[in-house]
Design an enzyme around this catalytic site. Structure first.
Site, PDB file in Angstrom:
ATOM      1  N   LYS A 251       0.830  -1.208   0.000  1.00  0.00           N
ATOM      2  CA  LYS A 251       0.000   0.000   0.000  1.00  0.00           C
ATOM      3  C   LYS A 251       0.864   1.257   0.000  1.00  0.00           C
ATOM      4  O   LYS A 251       0.654   2.170  -0.801  1.00  0.00           O
ATOM      5  CB  LYS A 251      -0.912   0.015   1.237  1.00  0.00           C
ATOM      6  CG  LYS A 251      -1.571   1.368   1.492  1.00  0.00           C
ATOM      7  CD  LYS A 251      -2.404   1.379   2.746  1.00  0.00           C
ATOM      8  CE  LYS A 251      -1.718   1.848   3.988  1.00  0.00           C
ATOM      9  NZ  LYS A 251      -1.584   3.301   4.193  1.00  0.00           N
ATOM     10  N   ASN A 252       1.827   1.310   0.923  1.00  0.00           N
ATOM     11  CA  ASN A 252       2.549   2.570   1.085  1.00  0.00           C
ATOM     12  C   ASN A 252       3.538   2.841  -0.046  1.00  0.00           C
ATOM     13  O   ASN A 252       4.023   3.966  -0.179  1.00  0.00           O
ATOM     14  CB  ASN A 252       3.220   2.622   2.465  1.00  0.00           C
ATOM     15  CG  ASN A 252       2.177   2.811   3.568  1.00  0.00           C
ATOM     16  OD1 ASN A 252       1.031   3.162   3.294  1.00  0.00           O
ATOM     17  ND2 ASN A 252       2.573   2.571   4.809  1.00  0.00           N
TER      18      ASN A 252
ATOM     19  N   CYS B  81      -6.276   8.085   8.081  1.00  0.00           N
ATOM     20  CA  CYS B  81      -6.333   7.408   9.367  1.00  0.00           C
ATOM     21  C   CYS B  81      -6.167   8.410  10.495  1.00  0.00           C
ATOM     22  O   CYS B  81      -5.409   9.354  10.402  1.00  0.00           O
ATOM     23  CB  CYS B  81      -5.248   6.347   9.456  1.00  0.00           C
ATOM     24  SG  CYS B  81      -5.786   4.784   8.803  1.00  0.00           S
TER      25      CYS B  81
ATOM     26  N   ARG C  17      -0.719  14.771  12.311  1.00  0.00           N
ATOM     27  CA  ARG C  17       0.309  14.276  11.389  1.00  0.00           C
ATOM     28  C   ARG C  17       0.872  15.442  10.578  1.00  0.00           C
ATOM     29  O   ARG C  17       0.404  15.752   9.485  1.00  0.00           O
ATOM     30  CB  ARG C  17      -0.285  13.157  10.540  1.00  0.00           C
ATOM     31  CG  ARG C  17      -0.677  11.998  11.461  1.00  0.00           C
ATOM     32  CD  ARG C  17      -1.433  10.908  10.798  1.00  0.00           C
ATOM     33  NE  ARG C  17      -0.604  10.099   9.942  1.00  0.00           N
ATOM     34  CZ  ARG C  17      -1.023   8.948   9.413  1.00  0.00           C
ATOM     35  NH1 ARG C  17      -2.207   8.510   9.662  1.00  0.00           N
ATOM     36  NH2 ARG C  17      -0.226   8.256   8.652  1.00  0.00           N
TER      37      ARG C  17
ATOM     38  N   ASP D 124       3.810   0.387  12.127  1.00  0.00           N
ATOM     39  CA  ASP D 124       2.577  -0.100  11.504  1.00  0.00           C
ATOM     40  C   ASP D 124       2.264  -1.546  11.875  1.00  0.00           C
ATOM     41  O   ASP D 124       1.194  -2.057  11.516  1.00  0.00           O
ATOM     42  CB  ASP D 124       2.642   0.060   9.980  1.00  0.00           C
ATOM     43  CG  ASP D 124       2.674   1.523   9.573  1.00  0.00           C
ATOM     44  OD1 ASP D 124       2.318   2.376  10.400  1.00  0.00           O
ATOM     45  OD2 ASP D 124       3.077   1.815   8.431  1.00  0.00           O
TER      46      ASP D 124
ATOM     47  N   ARG E 293      -8.928   0.236   3.761  1.00  0.00           N
ATOM     48  CA  ARG E 293      -7.984   1.151   3.105  1.00  0.00           C
ATOM     49  C   ARG E 293      -6.727   0.391   2.728  1.00  0.00           C
ATOM     50  O   ARG E 293      -6.023   0.785   1.820  1.00  0.00           O
ATOM     51  CB  ARG E 293      -7.508   2.252   4.056  1.00  0.00           C
ATOM     52  CG  ARG E 293      -8.560   3.090   4.686  1.00  0.00           C
ATOM     53  CD  ARG E 293      -7.862   4.113   5.553  1.00  0.00           C
ATOM     54  NE  ARG E 293      -7.534   5.221   4.687  1.00  0.00           N
ATOM     55  CZ  ARG E 293      -8.216   6.351   4.663  1.00  0.00           C
ATOM     56  NH1 ARG E 293      -9.198   6.540   5.485  1.00  0.00           N
ATOM     57  NH2 ARG E 293      -7.899   7.294   3.822  1.00  0.00           N
TER      58      ARG E 293
HETATM   59  N1  EPU Z   1       6.761  14.112  11.229  1.00  0.00           N
HETATM   60  C1  EPU Z   1       6.875  15.438  11.505  1.00  0.00           C
HETATM   61  N2  EPU Z   1       6.894  16.310  10.470  1.00  0.00           N
HETATM   62  C2  EPU Z   1       6.785  15.916   9.172  1.00  0.00           C
HETATM   63  C3  EPU Z   1       6.655  14.557   8.897  1.00  0.00           C
HETATM   64  C4  EPU Z   1       6.644  13.668   9.942  1.00  0.00           C
HETATM   65  O1  EPU Z   1       6.959  15.831  12.663  1.00  0.00           O
HETATM   66  O2  EPU Z   1       6.822  16.768   8.271  1.00  0.00           O
HETATM   67  C5  EPU Z   1       6.768  13.137  12.339  1.00  0.00           C
HETATM   68  C6  EPU Z   1       5.428  12.447  12.496  1.00  0.00           C
HETATM   69  O3  EPU Z   1       4.579  13.194  13.336  1.00  0.00           O
HETATM   70  C7  EPU Z   1       5.829  11.104  13.066  1.00  0.00           C
HETATM   71  C8  EPU Z   1       7.203  10.828  12.434  1.00  0.00           C
HETATM   72  O4  EPU Z   1       7.674  12.090  11.980  1.00  0.00           O
HETATM   73  O5  EPU Z   1       5.979  11.219  14.443  1.00  0.00           O
HETATM   74  C9  EPU Z   1       7.215   9.860  11.282  1.00  0.00           C
HETATM   75  O6  EPU Z   1       6.289  10.256  10.288  1.00  0.00           O
HETATM   76  P1  EPU Z   1       6.432   9.878   8.757  1.00  0.00           P
HETATM   77  O7  EPU Z   1       6.495  11.122   7.972  1.00  0.00           O
HETATM   78  O8  EPU Z   1       7.521   8.875   8.584  1.00  0.00           O
HETATM   79  O9  EPU Z   1       5.048   9.174   8.462  1.00  0.00           O
HETATM   80  P2  EPU Z   1       4.162   9.319   7.156  1.00  0.00           P
HETATM   81  O10 EPU Z   1       5.023   9.396   5.954  1.00  0.00           O
HETATM   82  O11 EPU Z   1       3.111  10.350   7.329  1.00  0.00           O
HETATM   83  C10 EPU Z   1       4.114   6.781   6.599  1.00  0.00           C
HETATM   84  C11 EPU Z   1       3.085   5.723   6.444  1.00  0.00           C
HETATM   85  C12 EPU Z   1       2.501   5.398   7.811  1.00  0.00           C
HETATM   86  C13 EPU Z   1       3.615   4.969   8.748  1.00  0.00           C
HETATM   87  C14 EPU Z   1       4.728   6.019   8.804  1.00  0.00           C
HETATM   88  C15 EPU Z   1       5.928   5.581   9.598  1.00  0.00           C
HETATM   89  C16 EPU Z   1       2.236   6.157   4.246  1.00  0.00           C
HETATM   90  C17 EPU Z   1       1.124   6.646   3.399  1.00  0.00           C
HETATM   91  N3  EPU Z   1       2.053   6.207   5.548  1.00  0.00           N
HETATM   92  O12 EPU Z   1       3.448   7.909   7.149  1.00  0.00           O
HETATM   93  O13 EPU Z   1       1.654   4.295   7.554  1.00  0.00           O
HETATM   94  O14 EPU Z   1       3.101   4.789  10.049  1.00  0.00           O
HETATM   95  O15 EPU Z   1       5.159   6.317   7.460  1.00  0.00           O
HETATM   96  O16 EPU Z   1       6.476   4.421   9.058  1.00  0.00           O
HETATM   97  O17 EPU Z   1       3.259   5.730   3.741  1.00  0.00           O
HETATM   98  C18 EPU Z   1      -0.119   2.833   7.883  1.00  0.00           C
HETATM   99  O18 EPU Z   1       0.191   2.279   6.810  1.00  0.00           O
HETATM  100  O19 EPU Z   1      -0.941   2.358   8.697  1.00  0.00           O
HETATM  101  C19 EPU Z   1       0.487   4.111   8.216  1.00  0.00           C
HETATM  102  C20 EPU Z   1      -0.011   4.934   9.102  1.00  0.00           C
END
Ligand code: EPU
Length: 431
Positions: free
Chosen positions: A22-23, A117, A122, A308, A400
């Site tokens: 998915k991701n 989610c 976020r 995750d 999802r």
């Molecule tokens: N963060 C910030 N600022 C940013 C970006 C992130 O503070 O600009 C913080 C977040 O608050 C969090 C940490 O950095 O504490 C990590 O966030 P990350 O950006 O890595 O997460 P994401 O890219 O929004 C993706 C996956 C999530 C998964 C995370 C961590 C997708 C679409 N989503 O989210 O997947 O938990 O990486 O591996 O790729 C899921 O699949 O259930 C899911 C939530």
């Protein structure tokens, strides 16, 4: 008003085939916006997040066709807008990849802030910091839309991420692929889907080096050609079935995976007493041999234990004897499912980022509600192990990200079905 009804207590046994990630898919599909020719993407998971992003691309003007269950044909040449502000965009967390992709193509993008989610705030400040380094300024419109633009072609630059962020790493890669000169992302995330996105872009002619390490270098190119590309298997879907196998004390061969991507989960399953056999593209989880015992886990960016899989593994730990401690180190709060598990008889207390699990109590079926995708998966696992009937509501979150979850679990011997309810009468209409 759909729900899963699970008659628990069946030991999982058999084989399950894992779908595409998915991701990876939710980044690779919008990445096609940057391509100058049509692409064919294979091993696409049949989940609602993928349908959503496909429809969003259609709204932008792309031709998107499903060639078969797991293959998409996308022709981005008719895309004629840098604006993605519809409700569909708002409904999806990963729609933030439209920012990087549209910015990379048009040097401007106007995208609705993501929903998706619901487990904590976020932020996307690191994404915006990356875009700013490439020369794009941003403005928040009405608190709901991000408007990013540069006066001329984006210029390569160095970006140091303040924290390891999957989304920021991928979004900056997308924006930098056609920028002038060299972009360097330091403290980059290393998840398998980052490597997959880089491989996809490189197969179209991009010049990205270092994906999978914490320094990624992107030299901008002018043209990206069409390709046929197959998405990697879903590491988290695989991890979920591995946890389900262990939680029901079953024996399951998890197929169509890259075992290396699952090292952290495999290590923890071995630690609690599962027997694990690794093959080229499969892992056998056998929890029938000896009693399972407690362990501690701490979630970390890849190659650490993935956040995750935290709710699913926590549920597994609730079923084994002894006290386990889980440290959620990536997201500030990701324990909303714990109150539902408690309703089912689990003994878990949460203090900030820590969950303390007094394991070993027999779970009992109850009506519970998914609060997000992985929380939902955890409740399904709990239902599989519980005595009696568990009804999991709000399954739109689960769908999802999990393709055919009820069919896959039934093939392993689970008693689970999806039922559709009449909202007003609460009667089950069809199963
Ligand atoms: N963060 C910030 N600022 C940013 C970006 C992130 O503070 O600009 C913080 C977040 O608050 C969090 C940490 O950095 O504490 C990590 O966030 P990350 O950006 O890595 O997460 P994401 O890219 O929004 C993706 C996956 C999530 C998964 C995370 C961590 C997708 C679409 N989503 O989210 O997947 O938990 O990486 O591996 O790729 C899921 O699949 O259930 C899911 C939530």
């Amino acid at each position: 008003m759909e729900k899963y009804v699970i008659n628990g207590g069946k030991v999982l046994d058999g084989e399950v085939t894992i779908s595409g990630a998915k991701n990876a898919a939710v980044a690779i599909i919008p990445a096609v916006i940057l391509c100058d020719e049509p692409c064919r993407i294979e091993n696409i998971p049949n989940i609602s997040d993928v349908s959503l992003i496909g429809r969003i691309l259609q709204q932008l003007g792309a031709e998107v066709k499903r060639i078969d269950k797991s293959t998409l044909y996308i022709d981005p040449r008719m895309i004629n807008s840098h604006v993605a502000t519809t409700d569909l965009v708002r409904g999806m967390r990963a729609s933030y990849y439209l920012l990087g992709a549209l910015l990379g193509r048009y040097n401007k993008a106007k995208v609705a802030l993501p929903g998706g989610c619901n487990f904590c705030a976020r932020p996307i400040d690191q994404h915006l910091k990356g875009f700013a380094a490439l020369g794009a300024r941003h403005e928040l419109v009405n608190g709901a839309i991000i408007d990013v633009k540069a006066d001329s072609r984006l210029q390569g630059n160095s970006v140091y991420l303040d924290m390891v962020s999957v989304g920021a790493t991928m979004n900056i890669m997308l924006a930098a692929v056609k920028a002038e000169g060299l972009t360097v992302i330091e403290n980059a995330a290393k998840e398998p889907h980052i490597v997959d996105l880089a491989n996809f872009l490189n197969s179209m002619g991009a010049q990205i080096r270092g994906a999978g390490t914490d320094v990624i270098k992107i030299r901008g190119v002018d043209y990206l050609h069409g390709v046929t590309y197959s998405i990697i298997p879903d590491q988290i879907e695989a991890g979920t079935y591995m946890c389900a196998a262990a939680a029901t004390r079953g024996r399951v061969l998890v197929k169509n995976i890259t075992p290396k991507h699952l090292d952290s989960i495999t290590a923890k399953l071995r630690e609690i007493g599962c027997e694990i056999k690794e093959y080229d593209e499969a892992i056998l989880v056998d929890a029938t041999k000896k009693p399972l015992t407690r362990c501690n886990i701490k979630t970390m960016p890849h190659p650490g234990f993935p956040t995750d899989c935290q709710p699913q593994f926590t549920t597994l730990l609730a079923t084994v004897n002894g006290t386990s401690i889980v440290n959620e180190n990536v997201w500030e709060t990701r324990y909303q499912y714990v109150s539902e598990l408690t309703l089912m008889g689990a003994h878990i207390s949460v203090e900030g980022r820590l969950a303390i699990i007094e394991g070993g109590s027999k779970l009992k079926g109850a009506p519970v509600k998914a609060t997000d995708l992985r929380a939902g998966a955890a409740l399904v696992i709990a239902g599989l192990c519980a005595d009696g009937v568990t009804e999991v509501g709000s399954i739109q979150y689960i769908e999802r990200g999990y393709e055919n979850i009820t069919e896959k679990l039934r093939a392993l011997g689970a008693d689970i079905k999806k039922v559709y309810k009449d909202e007003s009468s609460d009667n089950v209409l069809r199963a």
